[in-house]
Design a protein around this motif. Structure first.
Motif, PDB file in Angstrom:
ATOM      1  N   TYR A 115       2.160 -30.374 -72.992  1.00  0.00           N
ATOM      2  CA  TYR A 115       2.193 -29.027 -72.415  1.00  0.00           C
ATOM      3  C   TYR A 115       3.401 -28.275 -72.950  1.00  0.00           C
ATOM      4  O   TYR A 115       4.423 -28.872 -73.278  1.00  0.00           O
ATOM      5  CB  TYR A 115       2.258 -29.109 -70.880  1.00  0.00           C
ATOM      6  CG  TYR A 115       3.264 -30.120 -70.391  1.00  0.00           C
ATOM      7  CD1 TYR A 115       4.601 -29.789 -70.243  1.00  0.00           C
ATOM      8  CD2 TYR A 115       2.872 -31.418 -70.105  1.00  0.00           C
ATOM      9  CE1 TYR A 115       5.528 -30.728 -69.816  1.00  0.00           C
ATOM     10  CE2 TYR A 115       3.794 -32.368 -69.683  1.00  0.00           C
ATOM     11  CZ  TYR A 115       5.119 -32.014 -69.544  1.00  0.00           C
ATOM     12  OH  TYR A 115       6.040 -32.949 -69.131  1.00  0.00           O
ATOM     13  N   GLY A 116       3.252 -26.965 -73.041  1.00  0.00           N
ATOM     14  CA  GLY A 116       4.366 -26.128 -73.478  1.00  0.00           C
ATOM     15  C   GLY A 116       5.319 -25.849 -72.337  1.00  0.00           C
ATOM     16  O   GLY A 116       6.520 -26.026 -72.456  1.00  0.00           O
ATOM     17  N   GLY A 117       4.773 -25.428 -71.214  1.00  0.00           N
ATOM     18  CA  GLY A 117       5.591 -25.074 -70.054  1.00  0.00           C
ATOM     19  C   GLY A 117       5.831 -26.262 -69.148  1.00  0.00           C
ATOM     20  O   GLY A 117       6.849 -26.928 -69.230  1.00  0.00           O
ATOM     21  N   ASP A 118       4.874 -26.540 -68.277  1.00  0.00           N
ATOM     22  CA  ASP A 118       4.955 -27.752 -67.463  1.00  0.00           C
ATOM     23  C   ASP A 118       3.549 -28.240 -67.134  1.00  0.00           C
ATOM     24  O   ASP A 118       2.575 -27.520 -67.252  1.00  0.00           O
ATOM     25  CB  ASP A 118       5.853 -27.573 -66.236  1.00  0.00           C
ATOM     26  CG  ASP A 118       5.197 -26.989 -64.999  1.00  0.00           C
ATOM     27  OD1 ASP A 118       4.031 -27.295 -64.733  1.00  0.00           O
ATOM     28  OD2 ASP A 118       5.872 -26.233 -64.279  1.00  0.00           O
ATOM     29  N   ASP A 149       4.055 -25.221 -78.524  1.00  0.00           N
ATOM     30  CA  ASP A 149       3.010 -24.328 -78.039  1.00  0.00           C
ATOM     31  C   ASP A 149       3.225 -22.930 -78.593  1.00  0.00           C
ATOM     32  O   ASP A 149       4.281 -22.328 -78.379  1.00  0.00           O
ATOM     33  CB  ASP A 149       3.064 -24.306 -76.510  1.00  0.00           C
ATOM     34  CG  ASP A 149       1.933 -23.519 -75.876  1.00  0.00           C
ATOM     35  OD1 ASP A 149       1.115 -22.922 -76.592  1.00  0.00           O
ATOM     36  OD2 ASP A 149       1.875 -23.513 -74.624  1.00  0.00           O
ATOM     37  N   LYS A 186       6.370 -32.644 -73.273  1.00  0.00           N
ATOM     38  CA  LYS A 186       6.328 -31.330 -73.907  1.00  0.00           C
ATOM     39  C   LYS A 186       5.599 -31.423 -75.239  1.00  0.00           C
ATOM     40  O   LYS A 186       5.614 -32.457 -75.899  1.00  0.00           O
ATOM     41  CB  LYS A 186       7.745 -30.807 -74.157  1.00  0.00           C
ATOM     42  CG  LYS A 186       8.532 -30.535 -72.903  1.00  0.00           C
ATOM     43  CD  LYS A 186       8.266 -29.154 -72.408  1.00  0.00           C
ATOM     44  CE  LYS A 186       9.187 -28.819 -71.246  1.00  0.00           C
ATOM     45  NZ  LYS A 186       8.833 -27.553 -70.657  1.00  0.00           N
ATOM     46  N   PHE A 203       3.317 -16.779 -76.500  1.00  0.00           N
ATOM     47  CA  PHE A 203       4.357 -17.653 -77.052  1.00  0.00           C
ATOM     48  C   PHE A 203       4.463 -17.497 -78.564  1.00  0.00           C
ATOM     49  O   PHE A 203       5.510 -17.742 -79.156  1.00  0.00           O
ATOM     50  CB  PHE A 203       4.098 -19.116 -76.697  1.00  0.00           C
ATOM     51  CG  PHE A 203       4.077 -19.375 -75.210  1.00  0.00           C
ATOM     52  CD1 PHE A 203       5.081 -18.878 -74.387  1.00  0.00           C
ATOM     53  CD2 PHE A 203       3.055 -20.098 -74.640  1.00  0.00           C
ATOM     54  CE1 PHE A 203       5.058 -19.102 -73.015  1.00  0.00           C
ATOM     55  CE2 PHE A 203       3.031 -20.332 -73.274  1.00  0.00           C
ATOM     56  CZ  PHE A 203       4.030 -19.834 -72.459  1.00  0.00           C
ATOM     57  N   ILE A 260       7.138 -22.264 -77.973  1.00  0.00           N
ATOM     58  CA  ILE A 260       8.037 -22.946 -77.038  1.00  0.00           C
ATOM     59  C   ILE A 260       7.893 -24.449 -77.233  1.00  0.00           C
ATOM     60  O   ILE A 260       6.939 -24.909 -77.855  1.00  0.00           O
ATOM     61  CB  ILE A 260       7.753 -22.550 -75.563  1.00  0.00           C
ATOM     62  CG1 ILE A 260       6.310 -22.881 -75.164  1.00  0.00           C
ATOM     63  CG2 ILE A 260       8.067 -21.073 -75.346  1.00  0.00           C
ATOM     64  CD1 ILE A 260       6.006 -22.657 -73.689  1.00  0.00           C
TER      65      ILE A 260
END
Length: 150
Positions: free
Chosen positions: A82-85, A114, A111, A119, A125
């Motif tokens: 995942y890029g964020g969470d 992404d 992580k 983005f 990110i």
């Protein structure tokens, strides 16, 4: 132990990198859910489902595949990038596993680079992920799964 990991990995191949690390521990068949193939998951001791996280959930192809092919009572685990969470990305898979009386052995997440949507405008990110430490954690996670099932 014979394990199938059913996955979707596109864009930057983050999830596939994690799965290749797990597969390096031996006894793993990686099954791309987008490939047309004859699937017999009953032959496996353990089944993993893996995907990048898209808008807070696993890719629809993985969810559909789990609904259609996951046999009753098979031990399962989940892996994601995942890029964020990660959020509640495994919620639907947990529901599918419960409906099919499949024990859940654990979840792995890390992580992943992404560049989706906005983005892309900032160069992405989670640059550099999954990194060496992420991949070692993935190997360790899978080793623990194997030890638990022996």
């Amino acid at each position: 132990m014979k394990t199938a990991i059913c996955y979707y990995s596109r864009h930057h191949g983050n999830t596939r990198k994690v799965l290749d690390a797990m597969a390096g521990e031996g006894g793993v068949d990686l099954i791309d859910v987008t490939a047309q193939q004859e699937i017999r998951l009953e032959e496996y001791d353990c089944i993993g489902f893996a995907s990048g996280v898209y808008f807070g959930k696993f890719h629809d192809g993985v969810l559909s595949f789990a609904r259609q092919y996951l046999p009753q009572g098979k031990p399962v685990f989940f892996a994601c990038t995942y890029g964020g969470d990660k959020g509640t990305s495994t919620k639907v898979l947990l529901e599918i596993a419960k409906e099919k009386n499949c024990p859940v052995l654990g979840e792995f997440g890390c992580k992943g680079f992404d560049t989706f949507g906005p983005f892309k405008l900032v160069g992405g990110i989670a640059k550099g992920h999954p990194n060496t430490q992420d991949l070692e954690r993935a190997r360790s996670f899978y080793r623990e799964i194997k030890e638990r099932l022996h």
